[in-house]
Design a protein around this motif. Structure first.
Motif, PDB file in Angstrom:
ATOM      1  N   UNK A  10      -9.913 -41.355 -19.497  1.00 34.79           N
ATOM      2  CA  UNK A  10     -11.116 -41.592 -18.723  1.00 34.79           C
ATOM      3  C   UNK A  10     -12.389 -41.302 -19.518  1.00 34.79           C
ATOM      4  N   UNK A  11     -13.424 -42.060 -19.173  1.00 36.23           N
ATOM      5  CA  UNK A  11     -14.757 -41.805 -19.694  1.00 36.23           C
ATOM      6  C   UNK A  11     -15.303 -40.534 -19.057  1.00 36.23           C
ATOM      7  N   UNK A  12     -16.063 -39.766 -19.835  1.00 30.29           N
ATOM      8  CA  UNK A  12     -16.702 -38.548 -19.337  1.00 30.29           C
ATOM      9  C   UNK A  12     -18.210 -38.740 -19.402  1.00 30.29           C
ATOM     10  N   UNK A  13     -18.903 -38.399 -18.331  1.00 28.72           N
ATOM     11  CA  UNK A  13     -20.341 -38.673 -18.306  1.00 28.72           C
ATOM     12  C   UNK A  13     -21.148 -37.617 -17.586  1.00 28.72           C
ATOM     13  N   UNK A  14     -22.450 -37.652 -17.803  1.00 28.52           N
ATOM     14  CA  UNK A  14     -23.393 -36.806 -17.073  1.00 28.52           C
ATOM     15  C   UNK A  14     -24.187 -37.669 -16.112  1.00 28.52           C
ATOM     16  N   UNK A  15     -24.296 -37.215 -14.868  1.00 32.10           N
ATOM     17  CA  UNK A  15     -24.991 -38.008 -13.857  1.00 32.10           C
ATOM     18  C   UNK A  15     -25.785 -37.088 -12.926  1.00 32.10           C
ATOM     19  N   UNK A  16     -26.922 -36.689 -13.358  1.00 32.00           N
ATOM     20  CA  UNK A  16     -27.490 -36.996 -14.664  1.00 32.00           C
ATOM     21  C   UNK A  16     -27.875 -35.672 -15.331  1.00 32.00           C
ATOM     22  N   UNK A  17     -27.851 -35.667 -16.653  1.00 34.36           N
ATOM     23  CA  UNK A  17     -28.306 -34.520 -17.423  1.00 34.36           C
ATOM     24  C   UNK A  17     -29.832 -34.463 -17.372  1.00 34.36           C
ATOM     25  N   UNK A  18     -30.374 -33.252 -17.277  1.00 30.61           N
ATOM     26  CA  UNK A  18     -31.818 -33.053 -17.319  1.00 30.61           C
ATOM     27  C   UNK A  18     -32.166 -32.449 -18.682  1.00 30.61           C
ATOM     28  N   UNK A  19     -32.492 -33.273 -19.677  1.00 30.06           N
ATOM     29  CA  UNK A  19     -32.733 -32.763 -21.034  1.00 30.06           C
ATOM     30  C   UNK A  19     -33.822 -31.711 -21.113  1.00 30.06           C
ATOM     31  N   UNK A  20     -34.782 -31.734 -20.204  1.00 34.99           N
ATOM     32  CA  UNK A  20     -35.882 -30.769 -20.244  1.00 34.99           C
ATOM     33  C   UNK A  20     -35.408 -29.335 -20.054  1.00 34.99           C
ATOM     34  N   UNK A  21     -34.210 -29.138 -19.514  1.00 37.86           N
ATOM     35  CA  UNK A  21     -33.708 -27.793 -19.273  1.00 37.86           C
ATOM     36  C   UNK A  21     -33.113 -27.161 -20.525  1.00 37.86           C
ATOM     37  N   UNK A  22     -33.035 -27.934 -21.633  1.00 40.07           N
ATOM     38  CA  UNK A  22     -32.367 -27.469 -22.842  1.00 40.07           C
ATOM     39  C   UNK A  22     -33.215 -27.758 -24.074  1.00 40.07           C
ATOM     40  N   UNK A  23     -33.015 -26.986 -25.142  1.00 39.46           N
ATOM     41  CA  UNK A  23     -33.684 -27.255 -26.403  1.00 39.46           C
ATOM     42  C   UNK A  23     -33.133 -28.550 -26.989  1.00 39.46           C
ATOM     43  N   UNK A  24     -33.990 -29.482 -27.415  1.00 40.75           N
ATOM     44  CA  UNK A  24     -33.519 -30.826 -27.768  1.00 40.75           C
ATOM     45  C   UNK A  24     -32.593 -30.900 -28.979  1.00 40.75           C
ATOM     46  N   UNK A  25     -32.858 -30.111 -30.023  1.00 35.35           N
ATOM     47  CA  UNK A  25     -32.003 -30.182 -31.211  1.00 35.35           C
ATOM     48  C   UNK A  25     -30.625 -29.616 -30.905  1.00 35.35           C
ATOM     49  N   UNK A  26     -30.586 -28.478 -30.213  1.00 36.81           N
ATOM     50  CA  UNK A  26     -29.303 -27.893 -29.849  1.00 36.81           C
ATOM     51  C   UNK A  26     -28.517 -28.818 -28.940  1.00 36.81           C
ATOM     52  N   UNK A  27     -29.210 -29.511 -28.035  1.00 35.57           N
ATOM     53  CA  UNK A  27     -28.531 -30.429 -27.122  1.00 35.57           C
ATOM     54  C   UNK A  27     -27.954 -31.619 -27.875  1.00 35.57           C
ATOM     55  N   UNK A  28     -28.672 -32.113 -28.874  1.00 39.11           N
ATOM     56  CA  UNK A  28     -28.148 -33.205 -29.696  1.00 39.11           C
ATOM     57  C   UNK A  28     -26.839 -32.794 -30.355  1.00 39.11           C
ATOM     58  N   UNK A  29     -26.786 -31.555 -30.863  1.00 41.72           N
ATOM     59  CA  UNK A  29     -25.573 -31.049 -31.496  1.00 41.72           C
ATOM     60  C   UNK A  29     -24.436 -30.912 -30.472  1.00 41.72           C
ATOM     61  N   UNK A  30     -24.781 -30.403 -29.283  1.00 37.51           N
ATOM     62  CA  UNK A  30     -23.760 -30.211 -28.252  1.00 37.51           C
ATOM     63  C   UNK A  30     -23.175 -31.548 -27.802  1.00 37.51           C
ATOM     64  N   UNK A  31     -24.032 -32.546 -27.606  1.00 42.46           N
ATOM     65  CA  UNK A  31     -23.556 -33.852 -27.166  1.00 42.46           C
ATOM     66  C   UNK A  31     -22.732 -34.548 -28.251  1.00 42.46           C
ATOM     67  N   UNK A  32     -23.169 -34.427 -29.497  1.00 42.23           N
ATOM     68  CA  UNK A  32     -22.389 -35.000 -30.603  1.00 42.23           C
ATOM     69  C   UNK A  32     -21.022 -34.326 -30.688  1.00 42.23           C
ATOM     70  N   UNK A  33     -20.981 -33.014 -30.484  1.00 45.26           N
ATOM     71  CA  UNK A  33     -19.717 -32.280 -30.512  1.00 45.26           C
ATOM     72  C   UNK A  33     -18.807 -32.725 -29.376  1.00 45.26           C
ATOM     73  N   UNK A  34     -19.377 -32.900 -28.178  1.00 41.84           N
ATOM     74  CA  UNK A  34     -18.586 -33.340 -27.035  1.00 41.84           C
ATOM     75  C   UNK A  34     -18.054 -34.750 -27.249  1.00 41.84           C
ATOM     76  N   UNK A  35     -18.866 -35.632 -27.816  1.00 51.39           N
ATOM     77  CA  UNK A  35     -18.403 -36.983 -28.111  1.00 51.39           C
ATOM     78  C   UNK A  35     -17.262 -36.942 -29.127  1.00 51.39           C
TER      79      UNK A  35
END
Length: 316
Positions: free
Chosen positions: A68-93
């Motif tokens: 199955x596909x895994x998704x966020x519905x919806x993620x609020x990027x403003x609640x997180x530091x953007x660079x760290x979130x990019x790393x977290x999302x890349x890791x999850x992918x």
């Protein structure tokens, strides 16, 4: 599905729903969604109320699922530091072998202002900040840009190398928004559109705007996936579940159903009625239905899952 439509469900993550539950319940929930044949599993995002954090939940889900596909519905990027979130999302992918979709939003007026304040991010210019954050993520995921990023709302130097996601260029990012400007932005900048308009006619008109914006910037046909976020309740109650929906909307938003149903998509009633309602949106162009089950307990959620499976088969 024969109509080339995917149907997924939003997981139950709030603390009240998980109170007293064993960790094995999490695994059982995730496995049930995949075993019942659903196409995707989604996590919502908020700072309010004790809840399982969205990206942590999806990472756990990635380890016990295969398809199955895994998704966020919806993620609020403003609640997180953007660079760290990019790393977290890349890791999850990477962990999920490229099964991630990142649905993003700017928050719900009247509710999310407090979340922004807690995150020390200004509410003003939130849409620009959202677009800039996604642009920063994509630069990091591509691994080809300069070590700095400058935009109207974000200015960073000395950017680190990001771990490479499984999906070349990074996971697809869908926009959850349905204002005229949001529809234009979805068509020109995002990989999918995830609104919740209250009628199929409104959905069709909005999708026309999204696709026109995409075509106007020379994007390829099919570059934007038409999604739909819909709250579902399958019931034989004479009132088609309005009393239960009243409890659900007040618990979720603090607003009565009569207000929320003016701006959001609901499909309620018998399995046949729900299937008919969803089919109306499919005919209007929706191709990935993200179903939020209007349940407040794990027991009710599992019961609704089994009934929603029958709806899925009915609209296949």
């Amino acid at each position: 599905m024969t109509r080339d439509v995917d149907l997924g469900v939003v997981a139950l993550l709030t603390g009240d729903q998980w109170k007293g539950a064993e960790p094995q319940e999490l695994v059982r929930l995730v496995r049930t969604v995949e075993d019942l044949g659903f196409d995707s599993l989604w996590a919502n995002d908020s700072l309010f109320g004790p809840r399982l954090e969205a990206l942590t939940f999806l990472t756990a889900a990635a380890t016990v699922t295969e398809r199955i596909t895994l998704g966020t519905a919806a993620l609020l990027p403003a609640l997180r530091r953007p660079v760290q979130t990019a790393q977290a999302l890349a890791s999850l992918d990477l962990v999920s072998h490229g099964r991630l979709i990142v649905g993003v939003g700017a928050g719900f007026p009247g509710a999310s202002e407090r979340e922004y304040a807690l995150s020390q991010v200004p509410w003003r210019r939130r849409f620009d900040r959202l677009d800039d954050t996604v642009a920063l993520w994509r630069q990091l995921w591509a691994g080809e840009g300069p070590g700095e990023f400058h935009s109207a709302t974000i200015s960073l130097a000395g950017l680190p190398d990001s771990i490479a996601p499984a999906t070349p260029g990074g996971p697809p990012v869908w926009l959850a928004g349905d204002t005229p400007k949001a529809r234009t932005r979805a068509g020109t900048r995002y990989d999918g559109w995830l609104p919740y308009p209250p009628t199929p006619k409104q959905y069709e008109a909005g999708l026309d705007e999204v696709l026109a914006a995409a075509q106007g910037t020379g994007r390829a046909k099919g570059a934007v996936i038409p999604g739909l976020f819909v709250t579902v309740l399958i019931t034989d109650a004479p009132d088609c579940g309005r009393e239960a929906l009243e409890r659900f909307t007040k618990a979720t938003y603090g607003y009565p159903l009569r207000i929320i149903e003016q701006i959001q998509t609901f499909a309620t009633g018998s399995a046949e009625q729900v299937a008919t309602a969803l089919a109306g949106y499919i005919d209007a162009g929706a191709r990935h239905l993200v179903c939020r089950i209007a349940a407040l307990t794990l027991g009710d959620y599992h019961d609704q899952l089994n009934q929603l499976r029958q709806v899925r088969e009915a609209i296949a």
